[in-house]
Design an enzyme around this catalytic site. Structure first.
Site, mmCIF file in Angstrom:
data_model
loop_
_atom_site.group_PDB
_atom_site.id
_atom_site.type_symbol
_atom_site.label_atom_id
_atom_site.label_comp_id
_atom_site.label_asym_id
_atom_site.label_seq_id
_atom_site.Cartn_x
_atom_site.Cartn_y
_atom_site.Cartn_z
ATOM 1 N N GLU B 253 13.739 -22.523 -54.079
ATOM 2 C CA GLU B 253 12.511 -22.580 -53.518
ATOM 3 C C GLU B 253 11.810 -20.955 -53.574
ATOM 4 O O GLU B 253 10.816 -20.541 -53.468
ATOM 5 C CB GLU B 253 12.009 -23.053 -52.265
ATOM 6 C CG GLU B 253 12.573 -24.516 -51.943
ATOM 7 C CD GLU B 253 14.065 -24.927 -51.657
ATOM 8 O OE1 GLU B 253 14.806 -23.816 -52.007
ATOM 9 O OE2 GLU B 253 14.426 -25.929 -51.628
ATOM 10 N N ASN B 378 8.865 -6.749 -47.305
ATOM 11 C CA ASN B 378 9.345 -6.158 -48.491
ATOM 12 C C ASN B 378 10.462 -5.108 -48.199
ATOM 13 O O ASN B 378 11.456 -4.783 -48.770
ATOM 14 C CB ASN B 378 8.456 -5.344 -49.603
ATOM 15 C CG ASN B 378 7.783 -6.463 -50.124
ATOM 16 O OD1 ASN B 378 7.557 -7.612 -50.163
ATOM 17 N ND2 ASN B 378 6.864 -6.139 -51.228
ATOM 18 N N GLU B 379 10.287 -4.480 -47.027
ATOM 19 C CA GLU B 379 11.437 -3.866 -46.323
ATOM 20 C C GLU B 379 12.738 -4.476 -46.146
ATOM 21 O O GLU B 379 13.740 -4.107 -46.684
ATOM 22 C CB GLU B 379 11.207 -3.053 -45.201
ATOM 23 C CG GLU B 379 9.895 -2.001 -45.222
ATOM 24 C CD GLU B 379 8.370 -2.384 -45.369
ATOM 25 O OE1 GLU B 379 8.122 -3.731 -45.255
ATOM 26 O OE2 GLU B 379 7.553 -1.603 -45.826
#
Lengths: 381, 394, 394, 381
Positions: B253, B378-379
């Site tokens: 997924e 995103n970190e």
């Protein structure tokens, strides 16, 4: 005034702005006034008049404080740091255009009214988005055959900030042989406004002129004087907008650093994570560079050379846009999900930065204008 | 071969998975063209339930509401690669995302970990849209650090009594039910004392407060629990097994979150703006535009690499996160170029006339923000890649 | 006023510091124009001693070799702001950097911490160029983490006996003497067991191995110590006080490393290339070029802010590091644009004909590398700013 | 060949290249041969011929392996990862041009010689730096009045990679009415080389032609066939260069990750510092995107449409340049002072990346060529 006295003056002014911001709860007001018209509060406007801020750059002869662009920038910066909803910069730009016009009864009465808060002016001049050349305008003035000396205006001006709620407009027009600036009171027959909503919830409008009558006494300046008054107003406006961008950038950086120091994840304040530290340092550097560039450009703008002033304005605006872009975008990311909510004040600043960056030319436009205005020479190399 | 009449009512016994991929793809494409209502195509944001229930019903009647569920339980029984085909065709057609967490999230969990009674009661209602689910994972003080959640569930007779608060609950105002991670044991390490519970949103003590986002939309909610009771029969899996259950979903997924489709849509808006403003003749614009164009084309190439991996039946590794990072950041770059290219139009809210074309120049700016924050910022993704893929020391 | 004949031999008793800044600046400028040999102007890299000793002698005879030293010790006795003026004029004229660490580094340390005998022996020889100094701080395993250095100095009779190795010793092959940080106590915290010693490079047991850098130059050396003896009288300051002594130098000298001059020179080369290749008519080039131009102009503005601070007599804070970060990274961006703008010229080593103009297109690429690495890498600078200026938690 | 068989073939080829690199110590050789002429070793060349690498793309009819561009890319990538000094890609480009020429005795004998290692060819075609249009060339061929059917060449070709040490040149020329490709053996009177030193220490040369005689049998192709052979060679060359860039990028990333894992500062491996971790992740992402883009572009290049092939080549080259730029620059920085020394192998790769990025068009040029070749359509959007 000596340098030290000037610095004191600016500090005083900054304190007075900060003090007013503290007691007038501007963030709450900014939220409350979003998506309303005119989007600000006339009683607050009146208070600002009484504090002298509406006449900072107006010579004392006309009731102003007779100070310089540097002091106007101090006011713009301070108010912007608090997202103050009143259109001080827009009015300042229109006022500066009037100050540059030929002396006369209308000029005197307008300035008196502006400084006192009774008359709120806006400047209508822009022919098209993405074009900030003051020599181009899309309003044509022809002699009114039914009234000797009077003019009839036809055409349009786009993106008039502060138009909603303005009592009248300084309108840049082309006559048969020369540019001119006219005063057109709000509500003059033939003048219509198409308002749009800015990203920050304030209004802006495009103006349409259809046989709008201007009596001869409402001509503020003609020819070179009109051109120079308009050009100076726009350049100084770019400085004021740059000051706003830097003021909000500083506030956003402060808020972000506070958040980094206090928000805890994985058992540590997130500001202890090196990747975020280094990015925060870059924001700080951008702000310091932006401030220094602004101050130096401001000094370069003096001295009366129009090209030099325009170049300095472009330099200040281009840098301030980049600074604000960098800081506001990272501020959202560093605030995480909170930063994406409307409840978080960051959003007010982000949207304000979007508006200010596009108003009177974005960074790309100003860099390109700078390159066109400033020859490469050995001194710079 | 004969393509079946796409408007015919579906036979639940059709084995869609048995079709060749290409045939299936064309089947889906034609059926969508014939059956998908216009009003659910290319919506500005997530759709609320009232905006899309007709579309849900159409899919439900066709038997296509749950591509991943087994056919015996009312799903389509599709293989992973066919599920990807289905998603790609839905995206291609511009079908907006519905409040589908019952189908994609809690349904599979109930199928895998639920009791027979839970399956019997919840699964049919989830398919029919009678039960609309929202997710209760994030908390105000546990964002990226989900395992530090504080919402508690305490046994009391036949019930658990829940106290605390959940936040960033997508479309919580539309939901009839919620699946919740709650702390049931404070004496153990933080991941180990968490359980997975089901809740009825009508239970006394629940308050739902919509959260307005920066774009002015109400996609999210905060949900408060004040002595909210849920029967013990709503515990899914074993007590304190909640963390494992929630994490079990992270399979292929994760491809969806890195799909090139959203950056492509943002880029299409940029093209529309460029066309309206005549920017294809502007070399500086074209320089930035083409760099971005290739960033997105090359993202598609990388996406295909992972799709191939699924097609070969291989599990996806942690490296799939690279798609999410690249996709979400390319989308933000696209939105920035749009603002630059828009000049003063980039200062206007909502739809506006841009040289004769109606556009919302800032919409991509707002809609590209959550991507780098949610679903593991995103970190966090970079932390994971550094550790799990690059093997850098911790 | 009457400008003195710039070619006249200087009177050591002239109080240069007493001149108004502008007058002093013009004095320096004119004298440089009249006296600086062409061959030391705008060199490609650091100059070796044999390339610049004539220029050293000229400055020495003028009494201008040591702007910061007290007049009583043979210096010019300049205030910080006049020292900056002097550096600015030397840079403006393109005067290359000489092996000046005796003047800028160890001289001031001896003046502040040295014994009368050390002062009497070393200072005059340092001024005259008889003693050329190199710095022995960095070690192979202590780069950014300087305090972890391992080179040891052990007492033995009247000497210290030194073993270990130093690296990145700028122009070590030219030096007659070295100032060294060595570990004299292993039992205490790492900064606390370090002493500051002076060495004669002719001492037995010293091996100097030049290190060729990526550009093919021999600016650096590695220096090996194998039972090298230096008399105890060469200890500067107290035993184990070396760390404090070495750090004491970090004053307004840090301004120099963030000066806009080097990025300006790199940018001037870019201009030269652009002129040769007709790129001022290329809008895409101009877009990038102007952004960089403003980056450097705005760096100058920030630099001036710190110069003003020195002028007001205020000490510089840790924030001055921002200049170094911005300057060195702008220089690298400039070198990248030069490579892009050079097309195939960007693949050629050394000087080549670029549309009629002789240029080394890659020189700025190489010369801009050390800036982000040495003198505290930009990563270290960002750590310092995060902690000392932004007050972020550690 | 089935997909699986093709993959096996490539794996075999990659293993054979890796094996050769392991036993031939190419890094040491690359250092030793820097700044020498011809900058490579003819006996190593002969070994490569015996391994079949010089005929990977040459049809079996002419003694080659008859494989595709994909297999040539595997060889280029593998050799580049070891900075192998021999000019395999330059020879491959010239060979590809010959393969595309009209069948004949010269073509057959050249290809036989090339595949066997006896003839090392280079391609001379480029009119000016920054211009990769195969339709432009600066060598003019006129009929030789003294020899019927022969030509005399005048003009120049710049940036001929592999020129030093080449046994002959495939030269793109303009005749009165059509383009042509000719074979000019090294040492032909009137042909002179001006060598330059590339950043990586290998030679490159500009060629000057002054009444260089070409007998009629040395005309390889004329007209459309010549144009297409040249264009195909250049496009495939861009792929080979892109493969080299990706191969070296991967090696540099591996070396950098190793360094991050082992180099200790402040008591920890520097790879434990989050700021470096995040930057390392970005390098990794760039490499993965670069590899995926390359493979997809390679598939797009097949099928015989010249524009499509050119666009795909530009896409591959543009991305590979960006990937290599990003990775090599960060590799220097992350290696710290060590990375700036000549002793550190990183420098060999950095310089090689500079050369490869500029050869046959840099990233900016290829992006702009891509935009010109590929219309915007709904499929991409």
């Amino acid at each position: 005034m000596t340098d030290a006295a000037a610095l004191d003056q600016r500090r005083l002014l900054a304190d007075s702005v900060a003090d007013y911001c503290r007691r007038s709860d501007p963030l709450r007001r900014a939220r409350a006034l979003r998506d309303t018209d005119p989007g600000f509060d006339r009683s607050a406007w009146q208070e600002m008049a009484s504090l002298g801020w509406l006449g900072v750059g107006v010579p004392e002869a006309w009731g102003g404080l007779g100070l310089t662009l540097a002091e106007q920038a101090v006011v713009a910066r301070g108010l912007s740091a608090a997202v103050m909803p009143e259109p001080v910069t827009a009015a300042m730009i229109a006022t500066r255009a009037i100050v540059g016009c030929t002396d006369g009864a209308l000029k005197a009465s307008l300035l008196e009214g502006i400084v006192g808060g009774a008359i709120l002016p806006a400047l209508a001049w822009q022919a098209a988005h993405g074009d900030i050349d003051p020599a181009r305008c899309a309003v044509v003035a022809a002699p009114d055959p039914s009234a000797p000396g009077a003019l009839l205006l036809d055409g349009s001006a786009c993106f008039v900030v502060g138009a909603c709620g303005a009592d009248g407009f300084v309108v840049a027009v082309r006559t048969m042989d020369a540019p001119a600036l006219c005063w057109v009171p709000a509500g003059t027959p033939g003048l219509s406004l198409s308002p749009h909503r800015l990203a920050d919830g304030r209004p802006v409008a495009d103006l349409r002129f259809e046989r709008v009558g201007v009596p001869s006494g409402h001509r503020l300046a003609v020819g070179e004087a009109a051109h120079e008054a308009l050009a100076a107003a726009l350049d100084e406006g770019q400085f004021a907008i740059a000051a706003e961008l830097l003021g909000l950038s500083q506030r956003v950086l402060d808020m972000t650093l506070d958040y980094l120091r206090t928000r805890t994840q994985f058992g540590r304040p997130i500001g202890a994570f090196q990747a975020l530290q280094h990015r925060a340092v870059d924001l700080y550097i951008h702000l310091r560079i932006g401030d220094a560039a602004f101050d130096q450009a401001l000094r370069q703008a003096g001295g009366g050379d129009a090209d030099r002033r325009a170049a300095a304005a472009s330099r200040a605006k281009a840098r301030a846009c980049e600074t604000a872009r960098h800081i506001t975008r990272e501020a959202i990311q560093m605030h995480g999900a909170i930063g994406f909510t409307d409840d978080c004040d960051i959003g007010l600043y982000v949207k304000r930065a979007l508006v200010l960056s596009a108003w009177l030319g974005n960074a790309r436009l100003h860099r390109s204008r700078y390159a066109a205005l400033v020859p490469l020479d050995a001194a710079e190399a | 071969m004969t393509v079946p009449d796409p408007t015919s009512t579906a036979d639940a016994s059709t084995d869609w998975d048995a079709l060749p991929d290409d045939v299936f793809r064309m089947e889906v494409r034609q059926w969508l063209q014939a059956n998908c209502p216009e009003h659910v195509r290319f919506p500005a944001g997530r759709m609320h339930w009232h905006e899309c229930r007709d579309w849900w019903d159409i899919l439900y009647r066709k038997g296509w509401i749950a591509p991943a569920w087994p056919r015996a339980l009312g799903g389509m029984g599709l293989s992973p690669i066919k599920q990807i085909v289905m998603v790609e065709e839905l995206e291609r057609h511009g079908c907006g995302r519905m409040p589908d967490q019952g189908i994609t999230q809690v349904g599979p969990i109930i199928i895998r970990y639920g009791t027979p009674a839970q399956k019997e009661w919840y699964l049919p209602r989830t398919l029919s849209g009678e039960a609309i689910w929202c997710q209760g994972y994030s908390e105000p003080n546990a964002g990226s650090d989900l395992a530090s959640l504080q919402t508690s569930a305490v046994e009391d007779g036949d019930d658990y009594v829940i106290n605390g608060s959940k936040i960033w609950t997508t479309l919580g105002m539309d939901a009839t039910h919620m699946y919740v991670l709650a702390r049931t044991d404070r004496s153990v390490k933080k991941q180990e004392g968490i359980s997975f519970l089901l809740l009825d949103m009508k239970a006394p003590g629940i308050t739902v407060r919509p959260i307005r986002n920066i774009a002015g939309d109400d996609e999210f909610c905060q949900v408060f629990f004040d002595d909210v009771r849920t029967p013990k029969s709503n515990l899914v899996g074993a007590l304190n097994q909640g963390w494992t259950i929630a994490k079990s979903l992270l399979g292929f997924e994760r491809l969806g979150i890195g799909s090139p489709r959203r950056p492509q849509l943002a880029f299409a808006r940029l093209q529309k703006l460029a066309r309206a403003r005549g920017l294809f003749a502007d070399p500086v614009f074209m320089d930035r535009f083409t760099a971005l164009r290739l960033d997105i084309a090359d993202l598609s190439a990388a996406y295909e690499v992972f799709v191939e991996q699924v097609r070969r039946g291989e599990p996806l590794g942690a490296d799939v996160s690279l798609l999410k990072i690249w996709a979400t950041e390319a989308m933000q770059r696209s939105s920035e170029l749009m603002i630059e290219a828009g000049d003063e139009h980039g200062a206007l809210g909502g739809d506006n006339d841009v040289d004769g074309v109606s556009m919302n120049v800032l919409a991509p700016f707002y809609s590209s923000r959550p991507g780098t924050i949610y679903g593991g910022s995103n970190e966090i993704q970079r932390n994971i890649l550094a550790k799990a893929v690059l093997g850098l020391p911790q």
